[in-house]
Design a protein around this motif. Structure first.
Motif, PDB file in Angstrom:
ATOM      1  N   THR A 121       0.830  -1.191   0.000  1.00 17.73           N
ATOM      2  CA  THR A 121       0.000   0.000   0.000  1.00 17.73           C
ATOM      3  C   THR A 121       0.870   1.249   0.000  1.00 17.73           C
ATOM      4  OG1 THR A 121      -1.764  -1.120   1.250  1.00 17.73           O
ATOM      5  CG2 THR A 121      -1.818   1.283   1.170  1.00 17.73           C
ATOM      6  N   ILE A 122       0.569   2.158  -0.908  1.00 19.26           N
ATOM      7  CA  ILE A 122       1.260   3.443  -0.951  1.00 19.26           C
ATOM      8  C   ILE A 122       0.401   4.488  -0.252  1.00 19.26           C
ATOM      9  CG2 ILE A 122       2.053   5.309  -2.444  1.00 19.26           C
ATOM     10  CD1 ILE A 122       2.836   3.263  -4.494  1.00 19.26           C
ATOM     11  N   SER A 123       1.034   5.318   0.539  1.00 22.76           N
ATOM     12  CA  SER A 123       0.330   6.392   1.216  1.00 22.76           C
ATOM     13  C   SER A 123       1.265   7.584   1.357  1.00 22.76           C
ATOM     14  CB  SER A 123      -0.179   5.948   2.585  1.00 22.76           C
ATOM     15  OG  SER A 123       0.894   5.584   3.433  1.00 22.76           O
ATOM     16  N   ARG A 124       0.719   8.708   1.794  1.00 22.97           N
ATOM     17  CA  ARG A 124       1.556   9.881   1.990  1.00 22.97           C
ATOM     18  C   ARG A 124       1.099  10.678   3.192  1.00 22.97           C
ATOM     19  NH1 ARG A 124      -0.208  13.301  -3.404  1.00 22.97           N
ATOM     20  NH2 ARG A 124      -2.380  13.755  -2.775  1.00 22.97           N
ATOM     21  N   ASP A 125       2.042  11.346   3.797  1.00 23.49           N
ATOM     22  CA  ASP A 125       1.790  12.242   4.907  1.00 23.49           C
ATOM     23  C   ASP A 125       2.304  13.604   4.479  1.00 23.49           C
ATOM     24  OD1 ASP A 125       1.981  13.793   7.262  1.00 23.49           O
ATOM     25  OD2 ASP A 125       2.098  11.992   8.487  1.00 23.49           O
ATOM     26  N   ASN A 126       1.388  14.489   4.157  1.00 24.33           N
ATOM     27  CA  ASN A 126       1.785  15.796   3.647  1.00 24.33           C
ATOM     28  C   ASN A 126       2.518  16.645   4.691  1.00 24.33           C
ATOM     29  OD1 ASN A 126       0.758  15.437   1.029  1.00 24.33           O
ATOM     30  ND2 ASN A 126      -1.301  16.031   1.693  1.00 24.33           N
ATOM     31  N   ASP A 127       2.142  16.503   5.948  1.00 24.63           N
ATOM     32  CA  ASP A 127       2.807  17.260   7.005  1.00 24.63           C
ATOM     33  C   ASP A 127       4.271  16.856   7.134  1.00 24.63           C
ATOM     34  OD1 ASP A 127      -0.096  17.308   9.190  1.00 24.63           O
ATOM     35  OD2 ASP A 127       0.530  18.688   7.607  1.00 24.63           O
ATOM     36  N   TYR A 179       5.010   6.706   1.768  1.00 22.19           N
ATOM     37  CA  TYR A 179       5.309   5.416   2.362  1.00 22.19           C
ATOM     38  C   TYR A 179       4.952   4.268   1.428  1.00 22.19           C
ATOM     39  CZ  TYR A 179       5.308   8.224   6.628  1.00 22.19           C
ATOM     40  OH  TYR A 179       5.552   9.194   7.578  1.00 22.19           O
ATOM     41  N   LEU A 180       5.656   3.183   1.623  1.00 24.25           N
ATOM     42  CA  LEU A 180       5.307   1.929   0.967  1.00 24.25           C
ATOM     43  C   LEU A 180       5.189   0.879   2.065  1.00 24.25           C
ATOM     44  CD1 LEU A 180       4.836   0.317  -1.656  1.00 24.25           C
ATOM     45  CD2 LEU A 180       7.277  -0.239  -1.617  1.00 24.25           C
ATOM     46  N   GLN A 181       3.959   0.527   2.393  1.00 18.52           N
ATOM     47  CA  GLN A 181       3.709  -0.507   3.383  1.00 18.52           C
ATOM     48  C   GLN A 181       3.677  -1.850   2.679  1.00 18.52           C
ATOM     49  OE1 GLN A 181       3.259  -0.287   6.867  1.00 18.52           O
ATOM     50  NE2 GLN A 181       3.415  -2.516   6.679  1.00 18.52           N
ATOM     51  N   MET A 182       4.563  -2.740   3.075  1.00 20.09           N
ATOM     52  CA  MET A 182       4.681  -4.037   2.438  1.00 20.09           C
ATOM     53  C   MET A 182       4.267  -5.115   3.436  1.00 20.09           C
ATOM     54  SD  MET A 182       8.287  -3.511   0.385  1.00 20.09           S
ATOM     55  CE  MET A 182       9.240  -3.257   1.896  1.00 20.09           C
ATOM     56  N   ASN A 183       3.256  -5.879   3.074  1.00 12.44           N
ATOM     57  CA  ASN A 183       2.755  -6.946   3.923  1.00 12.44           C
ATOM     58  C   ASN A 183       2.876  -8.291   3.218  1.00 12.44           C
ATOM     59  OD1 ASN A 183       1.914  -5.068   5.924  1.00 12.44           O
ATOM     60  ND2 ASN A 183      -0.029  -4.745   4.828  1.00 12.44           N
ATOM     61  N   SER A 184       2.808  -9.351   4.005  1.00 12.23           N
ATOM     62  CA  SER A 184       2.865 -10.709   3.457  1.00 12.23           C
ATOM     63  C   SER A 184       4.010 -10.862   2.474  1.00 12.23           C
ATOM     64  CB  SER A 184       1.529 -11.051   2.784  1.00 12.23           C
ATOM     65  OG  SER A 184       0.460 -10.947   3.692  1.00 12.23           O
ATOM     66  N   MET A 185       5.169 -10.448   2.889  1.00  7.77           N
ATOM     67  CA  MET A 185       6.295 -10.386   1.979  1.00  7.77           C
ATOM     68  C   MET A 185       6.759 -11.764   1.522  1.00  7.77           C
ATOM     69  SD  MET A 185       8.473  -7.147   3.370  1.00  7.77           S
ATOM     70  CE  MET A 185       9.230  -6.958   1.752  1.00  7.77           C
ATOM     71  N   LYS A 186       7.227 -11.776   0.295  1.00 11.05           N
ATOM     72  CA  LYS A 186       7.704 -12.987  -0.342  1.00 11.05           C
ATOM     73  C   LYS A 186       9.178 -12.850  -0.689  1.00 11.05           C
ATOM     74  CE  LYS A 186       3.210 -13.597  -2.608  1.00 11.05           C
ATOM     75  NZ  LYS A 186       2.516 -13.729  -3.918  1.00 11.05           N
ATOM     76  N   VAL A 187       9.823 -13.976  -0.906  1.00 11.93           N
ATOM     77  CA  VAL A 187      11.222 -13.957  -1.299  1.00 11.93           C
ATOM     78  C   VAL A 187      11.397 -13.136  -2.577  1.00 11.93           C
ATOM     79  CG1 VAL A 187      13.162 -15.354  -2.104  1.00 11.93           C
ATOM     80  CG2 VAL A 187      11.769 -16.133  -0.185  1.00 11.93           C
ATOM     81  N   GLU A 188      10.421 -13.205  -3.458  1.00 13.47           N
ATOM     82  CA  GLU A 188      10.474 -12.481  -4.721  1.00 13.47           C
ATOM     83  C   GLU A 188      10.455 -10.964  -4.545  1.00 13.47           C
ATOM     84  OE1 GLU A 188       7.050 -15.150  -5.172  1.00 13.47           O
ATOM     85  OE2 GLU A 188       8.733 -15.417  -3.767  1.00 13.47           O
ATOM     86  N   ASP A 189      10.143 -10.498  -3.353  1.00 10.10           N
ATOM     87  CA  ASP A 189      10.145  -9.063  -3.086  1.00 10.10           C
ATOM     88  C   ASP A 189      11.547  -8.527  -2.816  1.00 10.10           C
ATOM     89  OD1 ASP A 189       7.330  -8.839  -3.308  1.00 10.10           O
ATOM     90  OD2 ASP A 189       7.092  -9.482  -1.226  1.00 10.10           O
ATOM     91  N   THR A 190      12.505  -9.416  -2.698  1.00 10.05           N
ATOM     92  CA  THR A 190      13.886  -9.005  -2.456  1.00 10.05           C
ATOM     93  C   THR A 190      14.391  -8.149  -3.613  1.00 10.05           C
ATOM     94  OG1 THR A 190      14.403 -10.955  -1.118  1.00 10.05           O
ATOM     95  CG2 THR A 190      16.254  -9.796  -2.139  1.00 10.05           C
TER      96      THR A 190
END
Length: 126
Positions: A69-75, A80-91
Motif C-alpha cells: 500500500t502506498i500512502s503519503r503524509d503531507n505534514d 510510504y510503501l507498506q509491504m505486507n505478506s512479503m515474499k522472497v520475490e520481493d527481495t
C-alpha cells in the motif's frame, strides 16, 4: 529541484511486514507523481506503485496488488510503501521516484521519471 531519500529497508522473513519511507522535498508542481520501483539483481527496474499527481490515486504493479500500500503524509512530506505478506520475490533494491509531468500511459516506465532516490535494500528470506 525535487529531492528524494528512501529509508526503512532491511532483512525480513517471508510473511513479515515492512514500511519504507520516501522523504520528499522541492516539489512545487501539482502535477508531480511519486512512485516506487524495485530492482532485483540481474533484472530490470520494475514498477511497484505510484501516487498519481496531486489526486493521490493509487496504482500498483501486478505482483504487489493486495499486499503493498502506498500512502503519503503531507505534514511530514513523506511517501510510504507498506509491504505486507512479503515474499522472497520481493527481495530487491527499492527506489522512490518522481516526475512533474509524466502522463498516465507512461506511469510504469522508469525512464519517464526525472528524479530518483538512492535506493534502500530489502531482503526477504525463508
Amino acid at each position: 529541484q525535487v529531492h528524494l531519500v528512501e529509508s526503512g529497508g532491511g532483512a525480513v522473513q517471508v510473511g513479515d511486514s515492512l514500511r519504507l519511507s520516501c522523504a520528499v522535498s522541492g516539489v512545487t508542481s501539482y502535477t508531480t507523481t511519486v512512485a516506487w520501483f524495485r530492482q532485483a539483481p540481474g533484472k530490470e527496474r520494475d514498477f511497484v506503485g505510484a501516487l498519481w499527481r496531486s489526486t493521490g490515486k493509487r496504482y500498483y504493479g501486478d505482483s504487489v496488488k493486495d499486499r503493498f500500500t502506498i500512502s503519503r503524509d503531507n505534514d511530514k512530506k513523506t511517501v510510504y510503501l507498506q509491504m505486507n505478506s512479503m515474499k522472497v520475490e520481493d527481495t530487491a533494491v527499492y527506489y522512490c521516484a518522481a516526475d512533474a509531468n509524466l502522463i498516465l500511459s507512461t506511469l510504469r516506465n522508469p525512464r519517464q521519471y526525472d528524479y530518483w532516490g538512492q535506493g534502500t535494500q530489502v531482503t526477504v528470506s525463508s
